[in-house]
Design a protein around this motif. Sequence first.
Motif, PDB file in Angstrom:
ATOM      1  N   TYR A  94     113.173  31.066  16.728  1.00 14.86           N
ATOM      2  CA  TYR A  94     112.366  31.459  17.888  1.00 14.86           C
ATOM      3  C   TYR A  94     110.904  31.049  17.689  1.00 14.86           C
ATOM      4  O   TYR A  94     110.288  30.408  18.556  1.00 14.86           O
ATOM      5  CB  TYR A  94     112.481  32.972  18.072  1.00 14.86           C
ATOM      6  CG  TYR A  94     111.662  33.589  19.170  1.00 14.86           C
ATOM      7  CD1 TYR A  94     112.237  33.860  20.416  1.00 14.86           C
ATOM      8  CD2 TYR A  94     110.329  33.953  18.975  1.00 14.86           C
ATOM      9  CE1 TYR A  94     111.503  34.463  21.437  1.00 14.86           C
ATOM     10  CE2 TYR A  94     109.588  34.543  19.982  1.00 14.86           C
ATOM     11  CZ  TYR A  94     110.182  34.802  21.218  1.00 14.86           C
ATOM     12  OH  TYR A  94     109.434  35.403  22.213  1.00 14.86           O
ATOM     13  N   VAL A  95     110.363  31.408  16.536  1.00  8.48           N
ATOM     14  CA  VAL A  95     108.959  31.098  16.253  1.00  8.48           C
ATOM     15  C   VAL A  95     108.749  29.593  16.188  1.00  8.48           C
ATOM     16  O   VAL A  95     107.762  29.059  16.722  1.00  8.48           O
ATOM     17  CB  VAL A  95     108.521  31.780  14.944  1.00  8.48           C
ATOM     18  CG1 VAL A  95     107.115  31.347  14.551  1.00  8.48           C
ATOM     19  CG2 VAL A  95     108.582  33.300  15.086  1.00  8.48           C
ATOM     20  N   ALA A  96     109.669  28.898  15.549  1.00 11.30           N
ATOM     21  CA  ALA A  96     109.550  27.448  15.440  1.00 11.30           C
ATOM     22  C   ALA A  96     109.607  26.790  16.814  1.00 11.30           C
ATOM     23  O   ALA A  96     108.798  25.909  17.135  1.00 11.30           O
ATOM     24  CB  ALA A  96     110.654  26.904  14.542  1.00 11.30           C
ATOM     25  N   LYS A  97     110.553  27.201  17.647  1.00  9.76           N
ATOM     26  CA  LYS A  97     110.700  26.579  18.957  1.00  9.76           C
ATOM     27  C   LYS A  97     109.424  26.736  19.786  1.00  9.76           C
ATOM     28  O   LYS A  97     108.950  25.780  20.411  1.00  9.76           O
ATOM     29  CB  LYS A  97     111.896  27.182  19.702  1.00  9.76           C
ATOM     30  CG  LYS A  97     112.153  26.498  21.041  1.00  9.76           C
ATOM     31  CD  LYS A  97     113.391  27.034  21.750  1.00  9.76           C
ATOM     32  CE  LYS A  97     113.648  26.207  23.023  1.00  9.76           C
ATOM     33  NZ  LYS A  97     114.787  26.702  23.816  1.00  9.76           N
ATOM     34  N   TYR A  98     108.864  27.941  19.799  1.00 11.10           N
ATOM     35  CA  TYR A  98     107.659  28.160  20.586  1.00 11.10           C
ATOM     36  C   TYR A  98     106.483  27.350  20.052  1.00 11.10           C
ATOM     37  O   TYR A  98     105.706  26.766  20.822  1.00 11.10           O
ATOM     38  CB  TYR A  98     107.302  29.642  20.628  1.00 11.10           C
ATOM     39  CG  TYR A  98     106.120  29.933  21.516  1.00 11.10           C
ATOM     40  CD1 TYR A  98     106.215  29.803  22.898  1.00 11.10           C
ATOM     41  CD2 TYR A  98     104.895  30.313  20.973  1.00 11.10           C
ATOM     42  CE1 TYR A  98     105.124  30.048  23.723  1.00 11.10           C
ATOM     43  CE2 TYR A  98     103.800  30.565  21.789  1.00 11.10           C
ATOM     44  CZ  TYR A  98     103.916  30.427  23.157  1.00 11.10           C
ATOM     45  OH  TYR A  98     102.824  30.659  23.963  1.00 11.10           O
ATOM     46  N   ASN A  99     106.357  27.276  18.740  1.00  6.88           N
ATOM     47  CA  ASN A  99     105.232  26.553  18.152  1.00  6.88           C
ATOM     48  C   ASN A  99     105.423  25.041  18.165  1.00  6.88           C
ATOM     49  O   ASN A  99     104.486  24.301  17.883  1.00  6.88           O
ATOM     50  CB  ASN A  99     104.955  27.077  16.742  1.00  6.88           C
ATOM     51  CG  ASN A  99     104.190  28.385  16.768  1.00  6.88           C
ATOM     52  OD1 ASN A  99     102.971  28.397  16.896  1.00  6.88           O
ATOM     53  ND2 ASN A  99     104.922  29.503  16.700  1.00  6.88           N
ATOM     54  N   LEU A 100     106.604  24.597  18.534  1.00 10.18           N
ATOM     55  CA  LEU A 100     106.839  23.178  18.796  1.00 10.18           C
ATOM     56  C   LEU A 100     106.512  22.813  20.239  1.00 10.18           C
ATOM     57  O   LEU A 100     106.663  21.669  20.652  1.00 10.18           O
ATOM     58  CB  LEU A 100     108.295  22.824  18.498  1.00 10.18           C
ATOM     59  CG  LEU A 100     108.681  22.783  17.022  1.00 10.18           C
ATOM     60  CD1 LEU A 100     110.191  22.795  16.870  1.00 10.18           C
ATOM     61  CD2 LEU A 100     108.072  21.567  16.323  1.00 10.18           C
ATOM     62  N   GLY A 101     106.069  23.808  21.023  1.00  8.96           N
ATOM     63  CA  GLY A 101     105.669  23.564  22.393  1.00  8.96           C
ATOM     64  C   GLY A 101     106.735  23.834  23.431  1.00  8.96           C
ATOM     65  O   GLY A 101     106.558  23.508  24.611  1.00  8.96           O
ATOM     66  N   GLN A 102     107.831  24.452  23.021  1.00  9.09           N
ATOM     67  CA  GLN A 102     108.920  24.727  23.948  1.00  9.09           C
ATOM     68  C   GLN A 102     108.896  26.185  24.410  1.00  9.09           C
ATOM     69  O   GLN A 102     108.277  27.038  23.778  1.00  9.09           O
ATOM     70  CB  GLN A 102     110.259  24.395  23.279  1.00  9.09           C
ATOM     71  CG  GLN A 102     110.362  22.936  22.828  1.00  9.09           C
ATOM     72  CD  GLN A 102     111.691  22.619  22.186  1.00  9.09           C
ATOM     73  OE1 GLN A 102     112.737  23.071  22.643  1.00  9.09           O
ATOM     74  NE2 GLN A 102     111.664  21.841  21.101  1.00  9.09           N
TER      75      GLN A 102
END
Length: 419
Positions: free
Chosen positions: A323-331
């Motif tokens: 979740y954290v990775a996806k959001y911080n990848l701009g998604q």
Amino acid sequence: MSRREHPHTPARHGGLSRRGLLKTAGGLTAALAAGATVAATNSSTAGAAPATFTHPGMLHAYGELNRAKVRVAAGSEPWLSGWNRLTANSHAASSWTPNPQATIIRGGTGQNYGILYNDIHAAYQNALRWKVAGTAANGDCAVRILNAWSATLTTVTGNADRFLAAGLYGYQFANAAELMRGYGGFDLDRFKKMMLDVFYPLNNQFLAGHNDACITNYWANWDLCTMNSILAIGILCDDAAKYDQAVNYFKNGAGNGSIRHAVPFVYDNVDGYALGQWQESGRDQGHTTLGVGLMGAFCEMAWSQGDDLYGYDANRFMKGAQYVAKYNLGQDVPFTTYTWGSGQNCAQQSHTVISSSGRGQLRPAWDILYYHYGRRRGLDVPYIKAMAESARPEGGGGDYGSASGGYDQLGFGTLMYAK
């Protein structure tokens, strides 16, 4: 995954315990065959059961250390780039001179805690250089730093931030010491005493009382750094009671560092993947990624002792990291209103939207997660993978600015955990 890469097979999803596993003939034989040192001692806490711990057994067990040594010697990528990042860091120089203090202050008047975290990262980085390349000058430097502090430090104090100092620098200090265990001239007994007398009391005080505040007042990262320190001290000191205190809190604690509080909401299918909302997501992304990094360190230390907390509660941590990775990848990710009690009277506050503050911030905390979930477990974790690849080669303290946030993780995950 071969036994050479991991000296024993950890328990899965809360199954066989660390002590139960390592006391079996197969687990003990595998650990010894892989070159680990196994020490059996009574816990230093009265009434605790005898325990068997694997050494080295924190962030870096024998398999990971041996792989880094072999890969760097062969000039293989991306390990070589990770190694070059380490050797380029001024903290990794064998000429580093420690500056021990009797009193460390974080928060309030007279703060001097930067002295401590700089020396800890110098000790850790020199210890890594010794472990990977066998350079005695680096080993000598690491021991010089560790001995200087254990002979000098008596107090960690300040305002509430003293608990952050005791947690962050406690687990980091213990990891540096674990790497130097058995090195000639290292006063391990005196170092253990410092950890037990200076760091653990603050760790225990915070986890038990949360500075007399509402149990949910403090963010997940406060609990997590404290849990890390208690776990690391337990391993360093072969203290089963402290180790179990930290693991039990991860599973059942009432504060925000326990797994179900750190990841309060799970979404079963978002673009084909299960995601878990992180407790600090509505606050900012700097502290959110800090929390993920701290939980990764906690799970890896437990893994080295045979406990699979990475997979606990149906991979709940993996879902949170995705979740954290996806959001911080701009998604885009879903967000459920998060409400908590604050202050001493548990006044209710809420986050209704995810925070974009600090979005895209990179911490050296992702290679370790991709190594575990993508390599050891063979799971499809595209967002964690993308974050790990974007952060390579991961550095450590001194590579991410001079402020304390740049020293929250020990780092060098590309060197130690690259897939």
